[in-house]
Design an enzyme around this catalytic site. Structure first.
Site, PDB file in Angstrom:
ATOM      1  N   TYR A 118       3.985  70.805 -13.810  1.00 30.16           N
ATOM      2  CA  TYR A 118       4.338  69.631 -13.010  1.00 30.16           C
ATOM      3  C   TYR A 118       5.326  70.075 -11.940  1.00 30.16           C
ATOM      4  O   TYR A 118       6.227  70.866 -12.232  1.00 30.16           O
ATOM      5  CB  TYR A 118       5.005  68.571 -13.908  1.00 30.16           C
ATOM      6  CG  TYR A 118       5.592  67.415 -13.124  1.00 30.16           C
ATOM      7  CD1 TYR A 118       4.834  66.266 -12.876  1.00 30.16           C
ATOM      8  CD2 TYR A 118       6.885  67.481 -12.617  1.00 30.16           C
ATOM      9  CE1 TYR A 118       5.365  65.221 -12.141  1.00 30.16           C
ATOM     10  CE2 TYR A 118       7.419  66.431 -11.880  1.00 30.16           C
ATOM     11  CZ  TYR A 118       6.653  65.303 -11.646  1.00 30.16           C
ATOM     12  OH  TYR A 118       7.187  64.278 -10.914  1.00 30.16           O
ATOM     13  N   GLU A 206       4.397  64.825  -5.201  1.00 37.40           N
ATOM     14  CA  GLU A 206       4.257  64.994  -6.643  1.00 37.40           C
ATOM     15  C   GLU A 206       2.938  65.712  -6.895  1.00 37.40           C
ATOM     16  O   GLU A 206       1.869  65.172  -6.597  1.00 37.40           O
ATOM     17  CB  GLU A 206       4.284  63.651  -7.372  1.00 37.40           C
ATOM     18  CG  GLU A 206       4.367  63.831  -8.882  1.00 37.40           C
ATOM     19  CD  GLU A 206       4.491  62.512  -9.627  1.00 37.40           C
ATOM     20  OE1 GLU A 206       3.689  61.591  -9.356  1.00 37.40           O
ATOM     21  OE2 GLU A 206       5.383  62.408 -10.491  1.00 37.40           O
TER      22      GLU A 206
END
Ligand code: GDP
Ligand code: MN
Length: 397
Positions: A118, A206
Site C-alpha cells: 500500500y 493512493e
C-alpha cells in the site's frame, strides 16, 4: 477533483512511474480491440477488466475481473459496462459504469508469488508537510490495517525546503523488506511518485496495490488521484479529465451558480452566509438532536436571486423536512436579506412545502424580524442561535 483510475495512471506514467498498462473501452467491441492491442505489446494474452467509476472497493463489488481470452474479454466487458456497481464505498444503488479499463494481467505466475503493498501521498495536517504513507499490507482496506496492525503502517515526512531525499526512498524500500533489483526499482518508483504528486498539484495519491511482480518490477496497479481544484487553472489538460457523471448533480449545479454546497445525509436544510457560521450552524443543529442535510454557504450577497437559487438547491433533496436560514447581516443588511427571502418564496410559490426557520442577526435585525413575521408566509423567526436550532426540532416533531 477526483478522476478515474485510467486518468490517474496517465498522470503517474507521464512522470515516469511504472504502471500496469491499459486501454479504456466504452463497449465490448472496443474492449476486445484494446485487449488485442495490449497482447501485441506484451504478449501475455490475459487481461483484467476494471470498471471505471469514482469509488474504491471495485474488486469486492465485482467490478474487477480476469479474462483469459478474447471471448472472456468481450463477455466480461459487456457485463460490467452498463451495470450499477455496488461497492463498500458507494450507496446501495451503486454507480453506473460507462467505461472499463482493459489492462494487462501483471499477476503472472512465476517462481515467487507477486507481492502487494500500500502507498499513498498526502498532506499531514498536523505538521503541515507532505508524507508518504505505506505498508506491507497492500490490496486490503488500509482502515482495517490501521485498526488491527497499526505497526505495519509506516510514514515518511518530506521537508518542503529540500524535497524527498534519496535516503528516504531507500528507507521505504528497506521497510517493505525488499532487496536487490526490487529494492532499486522501489526507490525509483517512490522518487517518481513524489515528483508526480508535487508537479500535478494533487492533494491525494493512493496506490493500492503497488505490485512487485515475480520478475521484480514495481508498478502501480491501482491509482486513486485527487487533484487540488484550486490549482486546476494551471493544468488545463487535467481540468478536462473532470467527469461530472460521477459527481453529485446538485453539487454540480451549485458550482455553476457559484454556491458552496456539500450534500449530507440529514433532514434539515441549511442556508448560511460564511463557512464558519455554516459549520457552527451544523454543530448546533446536531446538538439540538437534528441532522443537517447539507452544508451551504451563500457567500457575501444574500439578495432575492441568490436566496432563491439556494432554496431551489436545498429543495431538490427530498430528505429535507425543514430549512434553517441563518444569516449574519454585516455588509448586507438584514432587512434586505429578509426581503430577499420573502421575494424568493413568492417567486417559488408551491415549490416551498417545508417549514422555514429564519434567524437574521446583525444590522437592522429588528426590521428584518418584522418583515419575516408580517410576510404572510409560514415562517418561524428567531433572534438567538440556540432558539433557532430548538425551533427546528420543534417543527420536525
Ligand atoms: P479496487 O478494488 O477498486 O481497489 O481496484 P484494484 O485496482 O485495487 O483491483 C482490485 C484487485 O484486483 C487487486 O487488489 C488485485 O488483487 C486484483 N487485480 C488487479 N489487477 C490484476 C491483474 O492484473 N491480475 C490479477 N490476477 N488480479 C488483478
Ligand atoms: Mn485498489
Amino acid at each position: 477533483m477526483n478522476i478515474h483510475e485510467y486518468q490517474g495512471k496517465e498522470i503517474l506514467s507521464s512522470f515516469g512511474v511504472r504502471i500496469q498498462r491499459g486501454i479504456v473501452a466504452h463497449n465490448a467491441k472496443e474492449a476486445v480491440d484494446a485487449a488485442k492491442e495490449l497482447t501485441e505489446q506484451t504478449g501475455t494474452g490475459w487481461h483484467v477488466i476494471k470498471a471505471q467509476v469514482h469509488a474504491g472497493g471495485r474488486g469486492k463489488g465485482g467490478g474487477v475481473k480476469l479474462a483469459k481470452n478474447l471471448k472472456e474479454v468481450e463477455e466480461i466487458a459487456g457485463n460490467i459496462i452498463g451495470m450499477n456497481l455496488v461497492t463498500p464505498q458507494t450507496s446501495a444503488e451503486g454507480k453506473k459504469v460507462h467505461q472499463v479499463l482493459v489492462a494487462e494481467d501483471v499477476y503472472y505466475p512465476g517462481d515467487n508469488e507477486p507481492e502487494e503493498y500500500y502507498m499513498s501521498v498526502l498532506l499531514n495536517r498536523a505538521t503541515g508537510r507532505n508524507m508518504i504513507m505505506y505498508s506491507t499490507e497492500g490490496g486490503m482496506d488500509i482502515e482495517t490495517v490501521a485498526e488491527e496492525t497499526p505497526h505495519l503502517i509506516y510514514t515518511e515526512e518530506i521537508d518542503p525546503s529540500v524535497g524527498l531525499m534519496g535516503f528516504q526512498a531507500r528507507r521505504v524500500a528497506f521497510n517493505l523488506g525488499l532487496s536487490g533489483t526490487a529494492f532499486k526499482e522501489m526507490t525509483k518508483f517512490v522518487m517518481a511518485l513524489y515528483k508526480a504528486f508535487e508537479n500535478s498539484d494533487s492533494s491525494l495519491f493512493e496506490i493500492n496495490p503497488v505490485l512487485k511482480t515475480s520478475d521484480d518490477k514495481i508498478m502501480a496497479v491501482d491509482a486513486k488521484v485527487t487533484l487540488d481544484d484550486n490549482a486546476l487553472y494551471r493544468h488545463k489538460d487535467y481540468a478536462e479529465m473532470r467527469d461530472i457523471r460521477e459527481e453529485n448533480p446538485v453539487e454540480v449545479e451549485a458550482k455553476k451558480v457559484g454556491l458552496n454546497y456539500v450534500d449530507l445525509d440529514g433532514n434539515v436544510g441549511c442556508m448560511v452566509n460564511g463557512a464558519g457560521l455554516a459549520m457552527a450552524t451544523m454543530d448546533l443543529i446536531k446538538q439540538a438532536g437534528g441532522e443537517p442535510a447539507n452544508f451551504l454557504d451563500v457567500g457575501g450577497t444574500a439578495d432575492a436571486k441568490r436566496v432563491e437559487e439556494a432554496l431551489r438547491l436545498i429543495l431538490k433533496d427530498d430528505k429535507v423536512k425543514a430549512i434553517l436560514i441563518n444569516i449574519f447581516g454585516g455588509i448586507v443588511r438584514c432587512d434586505r436579506v429578509a426581503q430577499g427571502i420573502v421575494d424568493a418564496c413568492k417567486n417559488m410559490g408551491d415549490a416551498v412545502q417545508v417549514p422555514i426557520i429564519v434567524r437574521l442577526q446583525g444590522t437592522n435585525a429588528d426590521i428584518a424580524k418584522e418583515i419575516i413575521d408580517n410576510s404572510g408566509f409560514d415562517f418561524y423567526s428567531a433572534t438567538e442561535f440556540q432558539e433557532a436550532a430548538d425551533k427546528v426540532q420543534e417543527v420536525l416533531k
